[in-house]
Design a protein around this motif. Structure first.
Motif, short mmCIF file in Angstrom:
data_model
loop_
_atom_site.label_atom_id
_atom_site.label_comp_id
_atom_site.label_asym_id
_atom_site.label_seq_id
_atom_site.Cartn_x
_atom_site.Cartn_y
_atom_site.Cartn_z
N ALA A 104 -19.14 -40.09 -2.44
CA ALA A 104 -20.33 -40.50 -3.28
C ALA A 104 -20.33 -42.12 -3.40
O ALA A 104 -19.24 -42.56 -3.40
N ASP A 105 -21.40 -42.57 -3.47
CA ASP A 105 -21.57 -44.21 -3.82
C ASP A 105 -21.45 -44.53 -5.07
O ASP A 105 -21.31 -45.44 -5.76
N ASP A 106 -22.02 -43.54 -6.20
CA ASP A 106 -21.97 -43.78 -7.53
C ASP A 106 -21.63 -42.78 -8.45
O ASP A 106 -21.27 -41.34 -7.95
N VAL A 107 -21.58 -42.69 -9.65
CA VAL A 107 -21.14 -41.80 -10.45
C VAL A 107 -21.82 -40.55 -10.68
O VAL A 107 -21.41 -39.32 -10.47
N ALA A 108 -23.32 -40.66 -10.64
CA ALA A 108 -24.10 -39.65 -10.68
C ALA A 108 -24.28 -38.93 -9.49
O ALA A 108 -24.17 -37.48 -9.70
N GLU A 109 -23.92 -39.49 -8.43
CA GLU A 109 -23.44 -38.72 -7.27
C GLU A 109 -22.50 -37.71 -7.11
O GLU A 109 -22.51 -36.77 -6.69
N LEU A 110 -21.40 -38.14 -7.74
CA LEU A 110 -20.14 -37.51 -7.69
C LEU A 110 -20.03 -36.33 -8.81
O LEU A 110 -20.03 -35.27 -8.50
N LEU A 111 -20.74 -36.77 -9.91
CA LEU A 111 -21.02 -35.59 -10.97
C LEU A 111 -21.89 -34.46 -10.35
O LEU A 111 -21.79 -33.34 -10.45
N ALA A 112 -23.21 -34.88 -9.53
CA ALA A 112 -23.80 -34.01 -8.75
C ALA A 112 -22.89 -33.08 -7.75
O ALA A 112 -23.35 -31.80 -7.74
N GLU A 113 -22.21 -33.70 -7.12
CA GLU A 113 -21.65 -33.15 -5.98
C GLU A 113 -20.59 -31.93 -6.61
O GLU A 113 -20.34 -30.89 -6.22
N GLU A 114 -20.06 -32.56 -7.68
CA GLU A 114 -19.06 -31.50 -8.52
C GLU A 114 -19.64 -30.66 -9.56
O GLU A 114 -18.92 -29.93 -10.04
N ALA A 115 -20.89 -30.56 -9.55
CA ALA A 115 -21.70 -29.49 -10.32
C ALA A 115 -21.22 -29.86 -11.86
O ALA A 115 -21.05 -28.78 -12.73
N VAL A 116 -20.94 -31.13 -12.22
CA VAL A 116 -20.82 -31.51 -13.65
C VAL A 116 -22.10 -31.92 -14.14
O VAL A 116 -22.57 -33.01 -13.78
N THR A 117 -22.51 -31.20 -15.23
CA THR A 117 -23.82 -31.70 -15.98
C THR A 117 -23.32 -32.26 -17.10
O THR A 117 -22.29 -32.12 -17.84
N VAL A 118 -24.24 -33.14 -17.45
CA VAL A 118 -24.09 -34.08 -18.53
C VAL A 118 -25.48 -33.90 -19.66
O VAL A 118 -26.43 -33.92 -18.95
N ALA A 119 -25.24 -33.55 -20.79
CA ALA A 119 -26.23 -33.64 -21.85
C ALA A 119 -26.90 -34.85 -22.18
O ALA A 119 -25.64 -35.77 -22.05
N SER A 120 -27.83 -34.78 -22.90
CA SER A 120 -28.20 -36.07 -23.44
C SER A 120 -27.40 -36.74 -24.67
O SER A 120 -27.30 -38.08 -24.64
N HIS A 121 -26.63 -36.12 -25.39
CA HIS A 121 -25.73 -36.48 -26.15
C HIS A 121 -24.21 -36.96 -25.97
O HIS A 121 -23.41 -37.42 -26.57
N ASP A 122 -24.06 -36.39 -24.65
CA ASP A 122 -22.57 -36.62 -24.12
C ASP A 122 -22.33 -37.96 -23.57
O ASP A 122 -23.25 -38.67 -23.51
N THR A 123 -21.19 -38.33 -23.72
CA THR A 123 -21.04 -39.85 -23.12
C THR A 123 -20.20 -39.83 -21.82
O THR A 123 -19.44 -38.95 -21.57
N VAL A 124 -20.48 -40.67 -21.03
CA VAL A 124 -20.06 -40.79 -19.73
C VAL A 124 -19.75 -42.31 -19.37
O VAL A 124 -20.36 -43.21 -19.67
#
Length: 100
Positions: A31-51
């Motif tokens: 993955a090139d960026d954090v969002a791509e890696l989280l998608a690969e790993e099926a990690v969902t992030v809600a609007s109030h979560d912090t990343v």
């Protein structure tokens, strides 16, 4: 030519640590960026979560991603005029968080 292509392929491979509320694991990714890696790993992030780093941040070998899930907090009425209800609530919250 094959050696150069193989080197570029291996150079794009990264080991990245993902921590969700303190539960950590290390994954290998292209993955090139954090969002791509989280998608690969099926990690969902809600609007109030912090990343951290932010989802658009580039990834490099050895990086770490921290995710903290937001949780709802139901508060009792705080209608004591002398502030004792607030003090009591703060003591209970610290105890629940293991701060006492």
């Amino acid at each position: 030519m094959l050696a150069g292509g193989t080197t570029a392929f291996v150079a794009d491979d990264k080991a990245v640590r993902i921590s969700v509320d303190g539960d950590s694991r290390t994954v290998r990714t292209f993955a090139d960026d954090v969002a791509e890696l989280l998608a690969e790993e099926a990690v969902t992030v809600a609007s109030h979560d912090t990343v951290a780093p932010s989802p658009g941040a580039a990834l490099a070998d050895g990086d770490a991603i921290e995710i903290h899930r937001a949780r709802p907090l139901a508060l009792p009425p705080l209608d004591a005029p002398d502030g004792t209800a607030v003090e009591s609530l703060l003591r209970r919250l610290r105890a629940q968080a293991g701060a006492d």
